[in-house]
Design a protein around this motif. Structure first.
Motif, PDB file in Angstrom:
ATOM      1  N   LEU A  94       0.830  -1.203   0.000  1.00  0.00           N
ATOM      2  CA  LEU A  94       0.000   0.000   0.000  1.00  0.00           C
ATOM      3  C   LEU A  94       0.865   1.254   0.000  1.00  0.00           C
ATOM      4  CD1 LEU A  94      -2.755  -1.075   2.550  1.00  0.00           C
ATOM      5  CD2 LEU A  94      -2.808  -1.195   0.062  1.00  0.00           C
ATOM      6  N   GLU A  98      -2.056   5.424   2.484  1.00  0.00           N
ATOM      7  CA  GLU A  98      -2.944   4.308   2.815  1.00  0.00           C
ATOM      8  C   GLU A  98      -2.499   3.612   4.094  1.00  0.00           C
ATOM      9  OE1 GLU A  98      -4.585   2.914  -1.555  1.00  0.00           O
ATOM     10  OE2 GLU A  98      -2.655   2.201  -0.879  1.00  0.00           O
ATOM     11  N   LEU A 102      -4.640   3.290   7.659  1.00  0.00           N
ATOM     12  CA  LEU A 102      -4.925   1.896   7.303  1.00  0.00           C
ATOM     13  C   LEU A 102      -6.352   1.500   7.665  1.00  0.00           C
ATOM     14  CD1 LEU A 102      -3.347  -0.372   5.997  1.00  0.00           C
ATOM     15  CD2 LEU A 102      -2.885  -1.273   8.240  1.00  0.00           C
ATOM     16  N   GLU A 115      -7.105  12.122   2.904  1.00  0.00           N
ATOM     17  CA  GLU A 115      -6.053  11.279   3.479  1.00  0.00           C
ATOM     18  C   GLU A 115      -4.681  11.738   3.005  1.00  0.00           C
ATOM     19  OE1 GLU A 115      -8.331   6.952   3.769  1.00  0.00           O
ATOM     20  OE2 GLU A 115      -6.627   7.215   2.453  1.00  0.00           O
TER      21      GLU A 115
END
Lengths: 500, 346
Positions: A94, A98, A102, A115
């Motif tokens: 990832l 990310e 998570l 994000e």
């Protein structure tokens, strides 16, 4: 001082083994509580209990004076407790953003732009210019460590537990981390800090707590302590490694010679720069370096588990640079990994089979193993090294760490090697067993073997070796006979090089 | 000096350009494979590139793709689901039994004949149930996914056979008096000239791509596949995620079973045999890693297209069944070799 969190009378047992014997530990707002102790002292267990990953067998954890039972990392996070784990816990597949988020949010949909933006802000706070869209697999270990820290900061936490956060960081990155810790302290966050770098602890810590064998043995304000005091408390009486009175064995011919070996750094390992060293028959060389210094890589390159991009390795005068591991073993070069669990033990086999595996050919006739000859050789090795086991048929997992280590050393000795590479042979074994392992190593050298062992403990290097090599950042900084080495000189060499 | 510098720089530029082209080629290898396969068969079989044939192929692709999309979620977590082919077979049989024999409620002494939507709903529940059973074995009893789902593969297939003693449920047209007609429309119906399964696939693929790429659930699936431990320590409920992916896979397999039975207007207990292999092949062709954490729904869709087109095309061209197997295997192995190559370059 406002107390945020407290462990009170916490005990933890795993099966028959007690990891914590009733520990009291408090985390206070705006302070850095340092926890230190040798490997296996119980620090990580205590941290995992505070972080809600494990539950105590006995005793209580209090948050704001209320007893709590936390149920996993998510529960702890909801209570404002964050943890940066010692081993990296990121998903390599990832991206950075990310990984930091998570869990996503509480909503079902992801808000990727937000994000990304928040990740960028967090990384900016850590003064890092890492692209949030980069895949974690492409980051260096140090960068991954930064991401791990950013991840812990992403949650609004009141208690932040840092388990050896600097082990993979450069000096500049460490400075940034300390600045961030300063910021967090000012905003009232309570910090628990674990590290093996003693100078670092005294700089960043407000209070120092020393653990040994699952107990807290000393506690003091950082301002009142010194490196010497910490070492004394960590080792205790029995842990003092005395140099053996036996005269240094006669050093023989050069057995293993490494000359001008280099390799580039990659994702999981450090670089080596123009390394030259040698080990003589009957001599012990200590390779002193901190985690990430390249000491493991050097051993693995010498053994053939990693490729060198440059340089040559010779064994008893023969060039073995291009040989496979199996060919090197056949010629008498053996290696014992620091990672006993993953790269050493066969947990499914008994002690005898664990030891015999390195020399099966000599016990076999036409491919069939002769049990009598195997058992005989194993039995002799067990008594030679003093492995404490009920029998050769005992499961290897039933042995203590120290005896497992001896069994693995025994495995390496089975084929009758000329040179032995031991990567942190005392990792994860208790202090008593440590001196036994070293007695074994001395005996092997007296028998004429060339032994190289790595350590992150200066005292080990000084107590056991004839020659001490300091390695840092993949370079050899110092290569001196033990008579010229002092604790201060070795530590200074390792740290100065790491800082450069 | 200057000249030398320029030379080096342009040389480097070329090297980078070449690498970039190579990377691009590798990245879109499945699309290229699809284009290549379509092109080859268009030349070899004159009626390959007709609307009628395309629709038939799309229907076949839908069967593989729906199964493979369910499988994708499982594989993304690092698991595998071998039971899907058997679930499809059992699902068809359950649908057939519900339409022909109804649902006997022994306690009440009556037999209920559910309407077709209710039949589909019940069959999907069977799929979800088997998926959850897989999840139970894997989560609770720590059985390796390969073994757990191998076990359910046999159990579900056996159950399908037991339902009718190995016989087929024929003629699933329903009965107007019982209000359960119209089953065949699911698999054989047309909407705007396009087969119903293709519409279903479009909806499912779009939904699955959205779930995998844009929801927190999707993120957690990728996280579990990337590092189960990291996911656990970050507070991801790993067991829930695993239950969910096997349930999704079970539901998709059951849907495929319904589609086949509906299309044939008959349920055969051996249908869906070895479909799991086609599903896995499609997922892998689509660029997913069997160790988890890498792959996309769109990739799986394209992978399913390659499998479908290759299968139908080879039949049309008249390649022997034995050679078909060899060629299919070769395509799969090539795909994985290229995938490894891409990993090393990327």
């Amino acid at each position: 001082m406002a107390e945020l969190m407290r462990a009170s009378g916490v005990k933890k047992r795993y099966g028959g083994v007690t990891a914590l014997h009733g520990v009291d530990f408090a985390v206070e707002a705006g302070r850095v509580s340092v926890l230190i102790g040798e490997n296996g002292a119980g620090k990580s267990t205590l941290m995992r209990i505070l972080a809600g990953i494990e539950t105590p067998s006995e005793g209580e954890v209090y948050i704001d004076g209320e007893p709590v039972r936390m149920n996993g990392a998510r529960d702890a996070a909801a209570r404002g407790i964050g943890m940066v784990h010692q081993e990296l816990n990121l998903c390599p597949n990832l991206s950075v953003a990310e990984n930091i988020f998570l869990l996503g949010s509480r909503k079902a949909l992801l808000d990727r732009p937000r994000e990304r933006e928040k990740a960028r802000a967090l990384l900016a706070r850590l003064r890092q210019n890492i692209d949030p869209d980069r895949r974690v697999a492409t980051l260096s270990i140090g960068e991954q460590q930064i991401v791990e820290i950013a991840k812990a900061l992403a949650e609004e936490c009141r208690v932040l537990i840092l388990d050896e956060p600097t082990s993979a960081l450069s000096e500049a990155e460490v400075e940034v981390l300390f600045d961030v810790i300063g910021d967090l302290k000012r905003s009232g966050v309570g910090i628990v800090y674990i590290s093996h770098r003693l100078e670092e602890l005294l700089r960043v810590g407000d209070s120092i707590t020393v653990m040994r064998d699952g107990r807290i043995v000393a506690r003091a304000e950082a301002a009142d302590t010194s490196v010497g005091w910490i070492i004394e408390q960590m080792l205790g009486e029995e842990g003092r490694l005395e140099r053996a009175d036996t005269p240094a064995p006669e050093e023989g011919e050069t057995v293993l010679a490494i000359s001008h070996v280099s390799r580039p750094r990659d994702r999981t390992s450090a670089a080596l720069h123009d390394i030259s060293m040698e080990a003589r028959g009957g001599g012990i060389v200590a390779l002193y370096g901190l985690l990430g210094s390249g000491r493991t890589e050097l051993m693995e390159v010498a053994f053939g588990a990693r490729a060198a991009s440059d340089g040559t390795i010779t064994l008893k005068g023969e060039d073995i640079t291009r040989l496979s591991i199996a060919q090197r073993v056949k010629r008498g070069l053996l290696f014992v990994s620091e990672d006993r669990k993953a790269q050493g033990l066969f947990a499914n086999l008994d002690v005898g089979r664990n030891m015999a595996v390195s020399d099966l050919a000599s016990f076999a006739q036409k491919g069939v193993i002769r049990n009598a000859s195997e058992q005989g050789a194993v039995g002799r090795m067990i008594s030679r090294l003093g492995v404490k086991t009920a029998s050769a048929r005992t499961a290897i997992t039933a042995l203590s760490g120290g005896n497992q280590q001896k069994a693995l050393i025994g495995r390496a000795l089975m084929p009758g090697p000329a040179a032995l590479l031991l990567d942190e042979p005392t990792r994860g074994i208790d202090v008593g067993a440590r001196s036994e392992v070293f007695a074994t190593i001395r005996q092997l050298a007296a028998d004429g073997l060339a032994v190289v062992f790595s350590t992150s403990d200066v005292l080990e290097a000084l107590a056991v070796a004839e020659r001490v090599i300091v390695i840092a950042k993949g370079r050899i900084i110092l290569d001196i006979p033990v008579a010229q080495a002092t604790e201060a000189r070795l530590i200074r060499a390792a740290n100065a090089a790491a800082a450069a | 000096m200057t000249e030398g510098k320029t030379l080096t720089m342009s040389g480097a530029g070329q090297a980078v350009g070449k690498d970039y082209a190579m990377a691009l080629l590798l990245k879109f290898r499945t699309v290229l494979a699809l284009v290549l396969v379509v092109a080859i068969f268009s030349v070899l079989a004159p009626n390959f590139l007709t609307v009628a044939n395309a629709l038939i192929m799309l229907k076949h692709i839908a069967i593989v793709a729906i199964l493979a999309i369910g499988m994708s979620f499982v594989i993304l977590t690092g698991g595998i689901d071998l039971s899907v082919g058997s679930i499809a077979g059992l699902a068809g049989m359950v649908a057939g039994a519900l339409i022909i024999n109804g649902l006997p409620l022994t306690a009440l002494g009556v037999v209920v004949y559910p309407s077709v939507p209710a039949v589909v709903g019940l069959v999907l529940l069977v799929g979800v149930g088997i998926g959850l059973f897989n999840g139970l074995l894997i989560n609770r009893f720590q059985v390796a996914p390969f073994i757990a789902t191998l076990g359910t593969l046999y159990m579900a297939r056996g159950a399908a056979m037991l339902m009718s003693n190995g016989e087929t449920f024929p003629n699933l047209i329903g009965n107007p008096a019982l209000g359960n007609e119209g089953f065949s429309r699911i698999g054989a119906g047309l909407l705007l000239g396009i087969p119903a399964p293709v519409w279903l696939l479009a909806v499912i693929a779009a939904g699955a791509a959205f779930v995998a790429g844009s929801t927190t659930f999707g993120r957690r699936v990728y996280a579990v596949g990337g590092s189960e431990r990291a996911a656990l320590l970050s507070g991801v409920r790993v067991t829930q995620v695993k239950y969910a992916v096997y349930a999704i896979s079970g539901a998709m397999a059951a849907l495929v079973g319904v589609l086949i039975a509906s299309d044939l207007v008959a349920a055969h207990p051996a249908s869906g045999e070895s479909f799991e292999l086609n599903g896995i092949a499609a997922v892998v062709l689509g660029g997913a890693s069997l160790t988890g954490g890498r792959g996309t729904i769109v990739g799986t869709l394209i992978g399913a297209c390659v499998i479908g087109v290759l299968g139908d095309g080879m039949v049309m061209v008249g390649i022997s069944e034995f050679w078909q197997m060899v060629i299919k295997g070769g395509v799969i192995v090539t795909a994985v070799v290229l995938d490894r190559l891409q990993e090393r370059l990327g």
